[in-house]
Design an enzyme around this catalytic site. Structure first.
Site, mmCIF file in Angstrom:
data_model
loop_
_atom_site.group_PDB
_atom_site.id
_atom_site.type_symbol
_atom_site.label_atom_id
_atom_site.label_comp_id
_atom_site.label_asym_id
_atom_site.label_seq_id
_atom_site.Cartn_x
_atom_site.Cartn_y
_atom_site.Cartn_z
ATOM 1 N N PRO A 46 0.670 -1.144 -0.200
ATOM 2 C CA PRO A 46 0.160 -0.022 -0.093
ATOM 3 C C PRO A 46 0.787 1.386 -0.039
ATOM 4 C CG PRO A 46 -0.940 -1.380 1.435
ATOM 5 C CD PRO A 46 0.331 -2.247 0.966
ATOM 6 N N GLU A 47 1.801 1.287 0.848
ATOM 7 C CA GLU A 47 2.566 2.377 0.879
ATOM 8 C C GLU A 47 4.116 1.875 1.188
ATOM 9 O OE1 GLU A 47 -1.280 4.487 1.761
ATOM 10 O OE2 GLU A 47 0.045 2.817 2.611
ATOM 11 N N SER A 48 5.083 2.802 0.826
ATOM 12 C CA SER A 48 6.458 2.449 1.067
ATOM 13 C C SER A 48 7.166 3.702 1.551
ATOM 14 C CB SER A 48 7.404 1.801 0.122
ATOM 15 O OG SER A 48 6.985 0.712 -0.331
#
Length: 302
Positions: A46-48
């Site tokens: 989803p996010e890094s």
């Protein structure tokens, strides 16, 4: 060939395969923006979060956040996962009691709590909460979310709320209704882009055995159909509850929020709301689990 160390950290859980997965790249100082975006797309989480040397004396790291599609200004679970990684894998918990991240929305200090033998929780203090009105027809919103208009809880207002990123807060009567939501993702994406909204956050006051509120979060506008457990949106929800008078502003509140159960990635967030001179102070905490570590091989710089 350049080798970059990358981690997959499951946030707001102490078990692998639960909570919200985040990519963490703790040594991103030599990466270009294009490389960070490509790495986020390759990790396809989803996010890094990418940790870079800070150019501010009051911050330990500059942090940038990317979804597989684009950079975003702030991400709660990737912040928590990054701090957990620093404390547990890079010995920061032995050196100091907190770390401070410089983000696109401002400084975010993160403290960690240590048990007798191991790290037990990290807690981020988010920037001051805000709320705003949004003109939206309840029936149309319910349709976009795959709900009946009767599922919406008209005792509470639909509002925008932010602790750095705007989220649309949608009160729903029951956990069952939230679990049955089937949003029209393309329409929801267009709606949220039009109004500058990061995510649409469904919540209910229906309590469970280990939580006070239950939530789901949809973020198709930034390339995430459903975000499993959202630190930023739930922090904004806590601000909404106080600023809208649903919780008393002069008292300290502690909430436990459940999210992710509907998509089999259960997570739990511990939120503290403390009265402050400039408004409520929102702290979002939880545990994490480093599930994968490895080396990403990149071409040598030309």
């Amino acid at each position: 060939m350049r080798q970059i160390t990358v981690y997959h950290v499951d946030a707001f859980t102490d078990q692998p395969f639960g909570g919200n997965p985040a990519g963490v790249v703790p040594d991103a100082g030599d990466l270009t923006e294009q490389e960070m975006q490509r790495i986020a797309n390759e990790l396809h989480l989803p996010e890094s979060a990418f940790l870079l040397p800070s150019d501010r004396p009051d911050a330990d790291f500059r942090v940038r956040y990317f979804t597989p599609q684009q950079e975003i200004d702030f991400c709660g679970h990737a912040t928590l996962g990054s701090a957990w990684l620093l404390a547990s894998e890079r010995n920061w918990a032995k050196r100091t009691e907190r770390v401070v991240f410089s983000t696109n929305v401002g400084l975010v200090p993160i403290d960690w709590a240590k048990g007798e033998t191991r790290l037990s929780q990290v807690t981020m203090t988010q920037i001051g909460p805000k709320v705003a009105e949004l003109a939206v027809a309840r029936q149309e919103l319910a349709r976009m979310l795959g709900l009946s208009v009767d599922d919406l809880d008209d005792r509470y207002p639909i509002r925008l709320a932010s602790t750095g990123v705007w989220h649309l807060m949608v009160p729903v009567k029951s956990r069952q209704a939230i679990d049955h939501a089937r949003p029209q993702l393309q329409e929801l994406s267009l709606h949220n882009k039009q109004h500058g909204i990061g995510t649409t956050h469904l919540f209910t006051f229906e309590r469970g055995t280990d939580y006070d509120l239950y939530t789901r979060d949809f973020a198709p506008a930034v390339g995430i159909p459903e975000d499993p457990v959202t630190g930023a949106a739930n922090g904004a929800l806590a601000g909404y509850l106080v600023l809208e008078g649903l919780l008393e502003q002069t008292k300290r509140h502690q909430l436990r929020i459940a999210q992710g159960d509907a998509i089999h990635r259960p997570g739990r967030l511990n939120i503290t709301i403390t009265p402050g001179e400039e408004g409520p102070i929102i702290q979002v905490g939880g545990s994490a689990h480093v599930t994968i570590s490895g080396q990403l091989r990149l071409p040598a710089e030309k």
